[in-house]
Design a protein around this motif. Structure first.
Motif, PDB file in Angstrom:
ATOM      1  N   ALA A  15       0.838  -1.210   0.000  1.00  0.00           N
ATOM      2  CA  ALA A  15       0.000   0.000   0.000  1.00  0.00           C
ATOM      3  C   ALA A  15       0.872   1.259   0.000  1.00  0.00           C
ATOM      4  O   ALA A  15       0.562   2.236  -0.689  1.00  0.00           O
ATOM      5  CB  ALA A  15      -0.945  -0.007   1.203  1.00  0.00           C
ATOM      6  N   ASN A  16       1.968   1.237   0.756  1.00  0.00           N
ATOM      7  CA  ASN A  16       2.884   2.389   0.784  1.00  0.00           C
ATOM      8  C   ASN A  16       3.530   2.613  -0.581  1.00  0.00           C
ATOM      9  O   ASN A  16       3.666   3.758  -1.017  1.00  0.00           O
ATOM     10  CB  ASN A  16       3.954   2.192   1.851  1.00  0.00           C
ATOM     11  CG  ASN A  16       3.394   2.282   3.252  1.00  0.00           C
ATOM     12  OD1 ASN A  16       2.332   2.833   3.473  1.00  0.00           O
ATOM     13  ND2 ASN A  16       4.105   1.713   4.205  1.00  0.00           N
ATOM     14  N   VAL A  17       3.921   1.540  -1.242  1.00  0.00           N
ATOM     15  CA  VAL A  17       4.513   1.664  -2.576  1.00  0.00           C
ATOM     16  C   VAL A  17       3.472   2.218  -3.546  1.00  0.00           C
ATOM     17  O   VAL A  17       3.766   3.113  -4.338  1.00  0.00           O
ATOM     18  CB  VAL A  17       5.077   0.308  -3.067  1.00  0.00           C
ATOM     19  CG1 VAL A  17       5.500   0.390  -4.529  1.00  0.00           C
ATOM     20  CG2 VAL A  17       6.247  -0.129  -2.195  1.00  0.00           C
ATOM     21  N   ASP A  22       1.114   6.600  -6.884  1.00  0.00           N
ATOM     22  CA  ASP A  22       0.016   7.549  -7.129  1.00  0.00           C
ATOM     23  C   ASP A  22       0.497   8.994  -7.073  1.00  0.00           C
ATOM     24  O   ASP A  22       0.113   9.821  -7.907  1.00  0.00           O
ATOM     25  CB  ASP A  22      -1.113   7.344  -6.114  1.00  0.00           C
ATOM     26  CG  ASP A  22      -1.873   6.039  -6.323  1.00  0.00           C
ATOM     27  OD1 ASP A  22      -1.732   5.417  -7.406  1.00  0.00           O
ATOM     28  OD2 ASP A  22      -2.604   5.637  -5.391  1.00  0.00           O
ATOM     29  N   VAL A  23       1.354   9.310  -6.097  1.00  0.00           N
ATOM     30  CA  VAL A  23       1.880  10.677  -5.965  1.00  0.00           C
ATOM     31  C   VAL A  23       2.684  11.044  -7.209  1.00  0.00           C
ATOM     32  O   VAL A  23       2.500  12.117  -7.794  1.00  0.00           O
ATOM     33  CB  VAL A  23       2.740  10.830  -4.687  1.00  0.00           C
ATOM     34  CG1 VAL A  23       3.520  12.131  -4.706  1.00  0.00           C
ATOM     35  CG2 VAL A  23       1.872  10.743  -3.444  1.00  0.00           C
ATOM     36  N   VAL A  24       3.571  10.155  -7.626  1.00  0.00           N
ATOM     37  CA  VAL A  24       4.435  10.458  -8.769  1.00  0.00           C
ATOM     38  C   VAL A  24       3.619  10.487 -10.066  1.00  0.00           C
ATOM     39  O   VAL A  24       3.874  11.318 -10.942  1.00  0.00           O
ATOM     40  CB  VAL A  24       5.617   9.476  -8.843  1.00  0.00           C
ATOM     41  CG1 VAL A  24       6.404   9.642 -10.125  1.00  0.00           C
ATOM     42  CG2 VAL A  24       6.522   9.693  -7.641  1.00  0.00           C
ATOM     43  N   ASN A 133       7.099  -0.524  -9.729  1.00  0.00           N
ATOM     44  CA  ASN A 133       6.349  -1.679 -10.206  1.00  0.00           C
ATOM     45  C   ASN A 133       7.147  -2.957 -10.007  1.00  0.00           C
ATOM     46  O   ASN A 133       6.588  -4.000  -9.677  1.00  0.00           O
ATOM     47  CB  ASN A 133       5.915  -1.493 -11.665  1.00  0.00           C
ATOM     48  CG  ASN A 133       4.735  -0.547 -11.751  1.00  0.00           C
ATOM     49  OD1 ASN A 133       3.770  -0.662 -11.003  1.00  0.00           O
ATOM     50  ND2 ASN A 133       4.809   0.407 -12.659  1.00  0.00           N
ATOM     51  N   ARG A 134       8.460  -2.861 -10.158  1.00  0.00           N
ATOM     52  CA  ARG A 134       9.330  -4.010  -9.888  1.00  0.00           C
ATOM     53  C   ARG A 134       9.285  -4.363  -8.396  1.00  0.00           C
ATOM     54  O   ARG A 134       9.237  -5.528  -8.014  1.00  0.00           O
ATOM     55  CB  ARG A 134      10.764  -3.680 -10.317  1.00  0.00           C
ATOM     56  CG  ARG A 134      11.672  -4.851 -10.329  1.00  0.00           C
ATOM     57  CD  ARG A 134      11.335  -5.715 -11.499  1.00  0.00           C
ATOM     58  NE  ARG A 134      12.112  -6.925 -11.487  1.00  0.00           N
ATOM     59  CZ  ARG A 134      11.744  -7.998 -12.122  1.00  0.00           C
ATOM     60  NH1 ARG A 134      10.651  -8.009 -12.832  1.00  0.00           N
ATOM     61  NH2 ARG A 134      12.471  -9.084 -12.076  1.00  0.00           N
ATOM     62  N   VAL A 171      13.720  -0.047   2.775  1.00  0.00           N
ATOM     63  CA  VAL A 171      13.647   0.631   1.480  1.00  0.00           C
ATOM     64  C   VAL A 171      12.373   1.468   1.390  1.00  0.00           C
ATOM     65  O   VAL A 171      12.401   2.623   0.958  1.00  0.00           O
ATOM     66  CB  VAL A 171      13.704  -0.400   0.329  1.00  0.00           C
ATOM     67  CG1 VAL A 171      13.338   0.233  -1.005  1.00  0.00           C
ATOM     68  CG2 VAL A 171      15.076  -1.034   0.256  1.00  0.00           C
ATOM     69  N   ILE A 172      11.267   0.912   1.814  1.00  0.00           N
ATOM     70  CA  ILE A 172       9.990   1.608   1.680  1.00  0.00           C
ATOM     71  C   ILE A 172       9.883   2.737   2.701  1.00  0.00           C
ATOM     72  O   ILE A 172       9.353   3.805   2.392  1.00  0.00           O
ATOM     73  CB  ILE A 172       8.839   0.587   1.742  1.00  0.00           C
ATOM     74  CG1 ILE A 172       8.939  -0.318   0.496  1.00  0.00           C
ATOM     75  CG2 ILE A 172       7.483   1.278   1.831  1.00  0.00           C
ATOM     76  CD1 ILE A 172       8.092  -1.565   0.524  1.00  0.00           C
TER      77      ILE A 172
END
Length: 188
Positions: A15-17, A22-24, A133-134, A171-172
């Motif tokens: 969900a965070n990714v 969505d922001v970008v 997406n990766r 990373v997230i």
């Protein structure tokens, strides 16, 4: 160290990714000159943040994929964070609502982005979206393995490694921190 339900942890990370995507995606649609403009207080521009995130995502998606390619265990219902992974995730993560960042950090020299004028906004956005997406794909693959049984080297050194689950968390959390910077300093 905290213990997480594996399924819930991976769903939260996913969900965070997706929020970052969505922001970008919204920023790409705006095609706004502010994406190259320095942020408040001479902080990085949006495109510089994306360059920085792409630098780390390139390293970690490859490292995570190599780790997942070598996995042979089946998933466990829980994941116990390691002390180092939990520490790194906590210090690199975003601040609580309306608070300053937990720990100010200087980026390593090789991760400092060039001036905005040297970066192509569209190229950085496309690279970011592809890497995210990766990362979503890798999170899906991680549903099938024991998140605590495998280790991923960090960008600090191949000798410093984190559990697979902590690597995803780290990373997230780092990405969330930069999105917080972007929201506070670049987008009114």
């Amino acid at each position: 160290m905290p213990v997480f339900n594996r399924k819930e942890l991976l769903q939260d990370l996913e969900a965070n990714v997706r929020r970052g995507i969505d922001v970008v995606t919204a920023l790409r649609a705006s095609n706004d000159a502010r994406l190259s403009a320095p942020g408040a207080g001479d902080s990085w521009s949006v495109v510089q943040h994306l360059y920085h995130l792409n630098f780390y995502a390139t390293f970690y998606t490859a490292a995570l994929e190599r780790c997942l390619d070598d996995t042979q265990s089946s998933a466990k219902e829980t994941f116990r964070s390691g002390w180092l992974g939990n520490y790194f995730t906590n210090i690199i993560g975003p601040a609580e609502e309306e608070q300053a960042l937990k720990v100010k950090m200087k980026s390593p020299a090789n991760a400092i982005p060039p001036h905005s004028s040297e970066l192509e906004v569209d190229a950085e956005i496309e690279a970011f979206l592809a890497l995210q997406n990766r990362l979503l794909y890798l999170l899906q693959r991680a549903r099938q393995v024991d998140l605590g049984a495998y280790r991923v080297p960090t960008s600090l050194s191949k000798w410093v490694s984190l559990k697979l689950g902590d690597s995803f968390r780290f990373v997230i959390a780092h990405q969330e921190r930069h999105f917080q910077h972007i929201e506070r300093n670049n987008i009114p």
